[in-house]
Write a protein that holds these residues in place. Structure first.
Motif, short mmCIF file in Angstrom:
data_model
loop_
_atom_site.label_atom_id
_atom_site.label_comp_id
_atom_site.label_asym_id
_atom_site.label_seq_id
_atom_site.Cartn_x
_atom_site.Cartn_y
_atom_site.Cartn_z
N PHE B 52 -10.43 18.04 -10.39
CA PHE B 52 -9.66 17.41 -9.21
C PHE B 52 -9.68 18.33 -8.21
CE2 PHE B 52 -5.11 18.41 -9.31
CZ PHE B 52 -5.16 18.99 -10.71
N TYR B 53 -9.36 17.90 -6.92
CA TYR B 53 -9.11 18.89 -6.01
C TYR B 53 -8.11 18.45 -4.97
CZ TYR B 53 -13.97 19.04 -7.18
OH TYR B 53 -15.39 18.88 -7.65
N LYS B 54 -7.25 19.53 -4.39
CA LYS B 54 -6.43 19.77 -3.31
C LYS B 54 -7.09 20.18 -1.93
CE LYS B 54 -2.29 21.93 -3.07
NZ LYS B 54 -0.92 22.09 -3.41
N VAL B 55 -6.64 19.46 -0.77
CA VAL B 55 -7.02 19.81 0.47
C VAL B 55 -6.27 20.96 0.85
CG1 VAL B 55 -7.64 19.02 2.70
CG2 VAL B 55 -8.15 17.66 1.02
N VAL B 56 -6.70 22.03 1.34
CA VAL B 56 -5.88 23.15 1.90
C VAL B 56 -5.95 22.98 3.36
CG1 VAL B 56 -5.72 25.45 2.34
CG2 VAL B 56 -6.38 24.80 0.21
N SER B 57 -7.31 22.61 3.93
CA SER B 57 -7.23 22.52 5.43
C SER B 57 -8.57 21.60 5.77
CB SER B 57 -7.35 23.92 6.22
OG SER B 57 -8.75 24.43 5.90
N GLY B 58 -8.79 21.05 6.90
CA GLY B 58 -9.60 20.15 7.23
C GLY B 58 -9.49 18.72 6.25
N VAL B 59 -10.45 17.88 6.55
CA VAL B 59 -10.15 16.52 6.20
C VAL B 59 -11.47 16.09 5.42
CG1 VAL B 59 -10.20 14.07 6.96
CG2 VAL B 59 -9.21 15.81 8.32
N VAL B 60 -11.04 15.35 4.23
CA VAL B 60 -12.08 15.04 3.08
C VAL B 60 -12.09 13.46 3.09
CG1 VAL B 60 -12.60 14.85 0.67
CG2 VAL B 60 -11.85 17.04 1.75
N ARG B 61 -13.35 12.77 2.84
CA ARG B 61 -13.16 11.42 2.82
C ARG B 61 -13.97 11.00 1.54
NH1 ARG B 61 -17.59 11.75 7.07
NH2 ARG B 61 -19.42 12.00 5.94
N THR B 62 -13.15 10.07 0.80
CA THR B 62 -13.68 9.59 -0.55
C THR B 62 -14.41 8.10 -0.29
OG1 THR B 62 -11.62 9.05 -1.04
CG2 THR B 62 -12.09 11.02 -2.33
N CYS B 63 -15.72 8.08 -0.82
CA CYS B 63 -16.38 6.65 -0.35
C CYS B 63 -17.27 6.15 -1.47
CB CYS B 63 -16.92 6.78 0.97
SG CYS B 63 -18.11 8.19 1.20
N LYS B 64 -17.42 4.94 -1.29
CA LYS B 64 -18.74 4.37 -2.28
C LYS B 64 -19.71 4.02 -1.21
CE LYS B 64 -15.95 2.52 -6.11
NZ LYS B 64 -16.07 1.37 -7.18
N PHE B 65 -20.78 3.91 -1.94
CA PHE B 65 -22.19 3.44 -1.27
C PHE B 65 -22.46 2.10 -1.91
CE2 PHE B 65 -21.84 7.88 -0.39
CZ PHE B 65 -22.28 7.88 0.84
N LEU B 66 -22.36 1.05 -1.03
CA LEU B 66 -22.95 -0.30 -1.64
C LEU B 66 -24.39 -0.45 -1.69
CD1 LEU B 66 -20.13 -0.95 0.28
CD2 LEU B 66 -20.75 -2.99 -1.36
N SER B 67 -25.07 -1.45 -2.61
CA SER B 67 -26.34 -1.29 -2.99
C SER B 67 -27.17 -1.70 -1.56
CB SER B 67 -26.61 -2.52 -3.84
OG SER B 67 -26.20 -3.42 -3.43
N ASP B 68 -26.45 -2.14 -0.58
CA ASP B 68 -27.41 -2.42 0.69
C ASP B 68 -27.20 -1.68 1.65
OD1 ASP B 68 -24.68 -2.87 1.30
OD2 ASP B 68 -24.79 -5.04 2.10
N GLY B 69 -26.75 -0.44 1.31
CA GLY B 69 -26.59 0.67 2.20
C GLY B 69 -25.36 0.76 2.97
N ARG B 70 -24.54 -0.31 2.81
CA ARG B 70 -23.22 -0.10 3.48
C ARG B 70 -22.31 0.82 2.80
NH1 ARG B 70 -21.07 -6.10 3.65
NH2 ARG B 70 -22.35 -6.27 1.72
N ARG B 71 -21.42 1.63 3.71
CA ARG B 71 -20.55 2.50 2.99
C ARG B 71 -19.37 2.19 3.34
NH1 ARG B 71 -19.94 8.43 5.80
NH2 ARG B 71 -18.94 7.10 7.37
N GLN B 72 -18.30 2.30 2.20
CA GLN B 72 -16.90 1.83 2.18
C GLN B 72 -16.12 3.18 2.04
OE1 GLN B 72 -14.97 -0.56 2.83
NE2 GLN B 72 -13.23 0.22 2.14
N ILE B 73 -15.23 3.62 3.17
CA ILE B 73 -14.45 4.82 2.83
C ILE B 73 -13.07 4.31 2.21
CG2 ILE B 73 -13.39 6.56 4.12
CD1 ILE B 73 -15.69 7.10 6.11
N ASP B 74 -12.96 4.94 1.06
CA ASP B 74 -11.56 4.68 0.48
C ASP B 74 -10.59 5.27 1.03
OD1 ASP B 74 -10.06 3.99 -2.10
OD2 ASP B 74 -10.09 6.10 -2.11
N ALA B 75 -10.78 6.44 1.29
CA ALA B 75 -9.45 7.34 1.89
C ALA B 75 -9.82 8.58 2.61
CB ALA B 75 -8.55 7.57 0.91
N PHE B 76 -9.10 8.71 3.56
CA PHE B 76 -9.20 10.35 4.22
C PHE B 76 -7.99 11.30 3.73
CE2 PHE B 76 -10.90 7.37 7.63
CZ PHE B 76 -12.16 7.92 7.93
N HIS B 77 -8.37 12.37 3.36
CA HIS B 77 -7.29 13.08 2.63
C HIS B 77 -7.37 14.44 3.61
CE1 HIS B 77 -7.83 11.03 -1.20
NE2 HIS B 77 -9.42 10.83 -0.57
#
Lengths: 216, 216
Positions: B52-77
DNA sequence: CGTATTCTTGATAACACTCAACTTTCGTGG
DNA sequence: CCACGAAAGTTGAGTGTTATCAAGAATACG
């Protein structure tokens, strides 16, 4: 054996819940068996979080109420599901009985002493919340309803017929749709031969592949 | 000191990440400091979850990709946030660097030995996921954007000017809106005197009360 | 059996999506 | 440093889906 458990505010006041001590052992320690009538509040948003709960039978909804009166249902919990594990000292959601239901209340452990089993449940709830967010991002009403039906069809003892414990309003508040749209979408799915609606609260899935297709 | 940590697939292969051992101690044990360039994948959905990870600096996004190509961003870290704690043995989301960023990777502990601090982070992520679901249920685009802006205005070192690390596409995928709607909504808010857009990636809040009002 | 609640259906309107053109910003190499 | 092309963002016009408002049907309950 003395009563060691914290009693939720709902229980302290005149409450529709009856209770009885139990020494159930599933890794959470001593639990207090409770019964709640339909539509009763189990705990409210903002109340002190003293216990967490496990559903024995029936269905529980956890939800938030927005300032403009709208209600957002976070999740439906069925037998075996754990709910009410919160971040701080307050419940961030309300919990209500969708149907008459039995739950067991456990004393909330200190963060330092969270049993492994509870961590597993925590992870499960996290995963569910994330899936729910994905569901809500689905743009079309049919996609949302199809996804909802597939979720419930996976319930054991449902066979191809889903017995809904909740109202159209509940479904709407869970999916981010109005009751009218939920109703219309179900009717449309029936017209398309994908489902059958023998009664208002029973849904029979006739074409699970079509439903899966809609789900994506 | 031998290298005990699991190396993510992204690192084993030719990767834009550089790394260095560190013996940081914040309750998670030995961590591996990593750097990721903008838009690099930190881990992919379905990959074996070893760390697992911890952000030190910068921004990370966690996301899912749907079958039709759409992307869903779960959160910005952002700095201090923990991400990548998963239910099973696989990551249920992808993680990507929104900006150049530094993260520390920790070996994922057995469920039996989850440190208290990690439980806290877990609870925080659960709470965030639930809030996100509420956000997505908000029907209007203005409400969603207002809520997003208020979230980011709470970032330390932002003052009244928000420095966006993400694109309009990222914002849209997080809020369940198209880039056009995000853009239009921001323009409208500027016309209404609620915000100011000095540059594309900078947003200055002029009327936080109006924004709060919109948020509900 | 009658009333209240829940559910369905219809007509209309609003909001966000789609498609399209244009502008701005960014990065690269001359 | 400027010029160019690519990427990102903005704006406009038109369409479609869903919310809203309203009425009627079905169901639940005393």
């Amino acid at each position: 054996m003395t009563m060691q458990l914290a009693i939720s505010p709902a229980l302290r006041e005149l409450s529709p819940a009856s209770w009885a001590e139990v020494s159930e052992e599933d890794g959470f320690g001593l639990g207090l068996a409770l019964h709640f009538d339909q539509d009763c509040e189990i705990y409210g948003e903002g109340e002190e979080a003293l216990s967490f709960y496990k559903v024995v039978s029936g269905v529980v909804r956890t939800c938030k109420f927005l300032s403009d009166g709208r209600r957002q249902i976070d999740a439906f919990h069925v037998a075996g599901d754990v709910f009410g594990i919160e971040t701080g000292s307050e419940h961030s959601l309300s919990a209500e009985a969708v149907s008459d239901c039995k739950v067991v209340a456990y004393r909330l452990p200190a963060v330092k002493a969270v049993p492994p089993q509870l961590v597993t449940e925590l992870l499960r709830n996290l995963s569910r919340a994330q899936s729910h967010a994905v569901l809500l991002c689905r743009r079309s009403a049919v996609e949302k309803v199809a996804s909802f039906l597939l979720d419930w069809s996976r319930q054991p003892a449902s066979g191809s017929t889903i017995a809904l414990a909740m109202t159209r309003q509940d479904i709407g508040d869970y999916l981010g749709l109005t009751i009218e749209t939920v109703s219309r979408t179900l009717s449309q799915l029936e017209r398309d031969g994908v489902i059958e609606l023998p009664t208002v609260r029973q849904i029979r899935i006739r074409d699970i592949e079509a439903l899966t297709e809609l789900n994506g």
